[in-house]
Design a protein around this motif. Structure first.
Motif, PDB file in Angstrom:
ATOM      1  N   GLU A  14       1.184  -3.304   5.035  1.00  0.00           N
ATOM      2  CA  GLU A  14       0.679  -1.955   5.292  1.00  0.00           C
ATOM      3  C   GLU A  14       0.313  -1.237   4.002  1.00  0.00           C
ATOM      4  OE1 GLU A  14       2.886   0.558   7.888  1.00  0.00           O
ATOM      5  OE2 GLU A  14       3.141  -1.011   9.385  1.00  0.00           O
ATOM      6  N   LEU A  15       1.111  -1.403   2.987  1.00  0.00           N
ATOM      7  CA  LEU A  15       0.821  -0.770   1.704  1.00  0.00           C
ATOM      8  C   LEU A  15      -0.460  -1.339   1.097  1.00  0.00           C
ATOM      9  CD1 LEU A  15       1.866   1.289  -0.347  1.00  0.00           C
ATOM     10  CD2 LEU A  15       3.174  -0.558  -1.401  1.00  0.00           C
ATOM     11  N   ILE A  16      -0.618  -2.648   1.164  1.00  0.00           N
ATOM     12  CA  ILE A  16      -1.830  -3.294   0.642  1.00  0.00           C
ATOM     13  C   ILE A  16      -3.049  -2.866   1.456  1.00  0.00           C
ATOM     14  CG2 ILE A  16      -2.979  -5.529   0.381  1.00  0.00           C
ATOM     15  CD1 ILE A  16      -0.151  -6.626  -0.383  1.00  0.00           C
ATOM     16  N   ALA A  17      -2.901  -2.765   2.786  1.00  0.00           N
ATOM     17  CA  ALA A  17      -4.016  -2.320   3.634  1.00  0.00           C
ATOM     18  C   ALA A  17      -4.413  -0.896   3.293  1.00  0.00           C
ATOM     19  CB  ALA A  17      -3.629  -2.435   5.106  1.00  0.00           C
ATOM     20  N   MET A  18      -3.436  -0.037   3.031  1.00  0.00           N
ATOM     21  CA  MET A  18      -3.737   1.353   2.686  1.00  0.00           C
ATOM     22  C   MET A  18      -4.537   1.424   1.386  1.00  0.00           C
ATOM     23  SD  MET A  18      -1.308   4.461   1.421  1.00  0.00           S
ATOM     24  CE  MET A  18      -1.066   3.644  -0.127  1.00  0.00           C
ATOM     25  N   VAL A 123      -3.723   7.091   4.327  1.00  0.00           N
ATOM     26  CA  VAL A 123      -2.683   7.395   3.347  1.00  0.00           C
ATOM     27  C   VAL A 123      -1.351   7.711   4.033  1.00  0.00           C
ATOM     28  CG1 VAL A 123      -2.023   9.023   1.537  1.00  0.00           C
ATOM     29  CG2 VAL A 123      -4.328   8.109   1.595  1.00  0.00           C
ATOM     30  N   ALA A 124      -1.413   8.327   5.204  1.00  0.00           N
ATOM     31  CA  ALA A 124      -0.181   8.700   5.906  1.00  0.00           C
ATOM     32  C   ALA A 124       0.425   7.549   6.700  1.00  0.00           C
ATOM     33  CB  ALA A 124      -0.455   9.868   6.839  1.00  0.00           C
ATOM     34  N   SER A 125      -0.346   6.536   7.040  1.00  0.00           N
ATOM     35  CA  SER A 125       0.146   5.489   7.933  1.00  0.00           C
ATOM     36  C   SER A 125       1.369   4.725   7.424  1.00  0.00           C
ATOM     37  CB  SER A 125      -0.977   4.520   8.300  1.00  0.00           C
ATOM     38  OG  SER A 125      -1.398   3.812   7.179  1.00  0.00           O
ATOM     39  N   PRO A 126       1.468   4.380   6.166  1.00  0.00           N
ATOM     40  CA  PRO A 126       2.655   3.618   5.746  1.00  0.00           C
ATOM     41  C   PRO A 126       3.944   4.439   5.714  1.00  0.00           C
ATOM     42  CG  PRO A 126       0.872   3.289   4.204  1.00  0.00           C
ATOM     43  CD  PRO A 126       0.484   4.413   5.097  1.00  0.00           C
ATOM     44  N   THR A 127       3.848   5.745   5.738  1.00  0.00           N
ATOM     45  CA  THR A 127       5.070   6.546   5.640  1.00  0.00           C
ATOM     46  C   THR A 127       6.007   6.331   6.821  1.00  0.00           C
ATOM     47  OG1 THR A 127       4.010   8.473   6.635  1.00  0.00           O
ATOM     48  CG2 THR A 127       3.990   8.322   4.228  1.00  0.00           C
TER      49      THR A 127
END
Length: 144
Positions: A14-18, A123-127
């Motif tokens: 998820e971080l890499i996708a963001m 930007v908010a999705s991985p949180t």
């Protein structure tokens, strides 16, 4: 700070996708600078149109980025993200078939709207999946 190795494979993905999505969206906005000489040759825009061609995508980003985050909360992040990718894609297609500078300005604005809708959600999705509890007194991930 925590390390990437402390994250699960899903969290890393998820971080890499963001990061990848954000970089791709903004490179789509700024790559027009490389094409400006060819645009000048093919479409013949005047000085004012060239400026608008360059800046047309950034205006919707600055105007709608905050609103789109809230829209994602209300309407659903997935729906808004799919809408944003549709706007971005339509802007790309319209950009390639632009017959003149004014049409290209509109296509770039459409592209900018797609980016404005997507970036806050990306930007908010991985949180939701990344840990927000302290690790060794520091946060592994904490958005600004």
């Amino acid at each position: 700070m925590g390390h990437l190795r402390d994250l699960s494979p899903r969290q890393r993905a998820e971080l890499i996708a963001m990061v990848t999505t954000t970089a791709r969206l903004f490179s789509g906005l700024t790559s027009i600078v490389v094409a400006l000489p060819a645009i000048q040759r093919d479409l013949g825009p005047d000085r004012c149109e060239r400026h608008w061609i360059d800046m047309a995508a950034l205006l919707p980003v600055s105007a709608f980025a905050l609103v789109s985050g809230r829209l994602g909360d209300v309407a659903g992040s997935r729906k808004v993200f799919l809408l944003s990718m549709g706007c971005f894609g339509i802007g790309l297609v319209l950009r390639t078939i632009a017959p003149d500078g004014a049409f290209l300005v509109g296509a770039r604005a459409e592209q900018g709207l797609g980016v404005a809708l997507a970036v806050p959600l990306v930007v908010a999705s991985p949180t939701a999946s990344l840990p927000d509890h302290p690790t060794d007194g520091q946060w592994v991930f904490r958005p600004l």
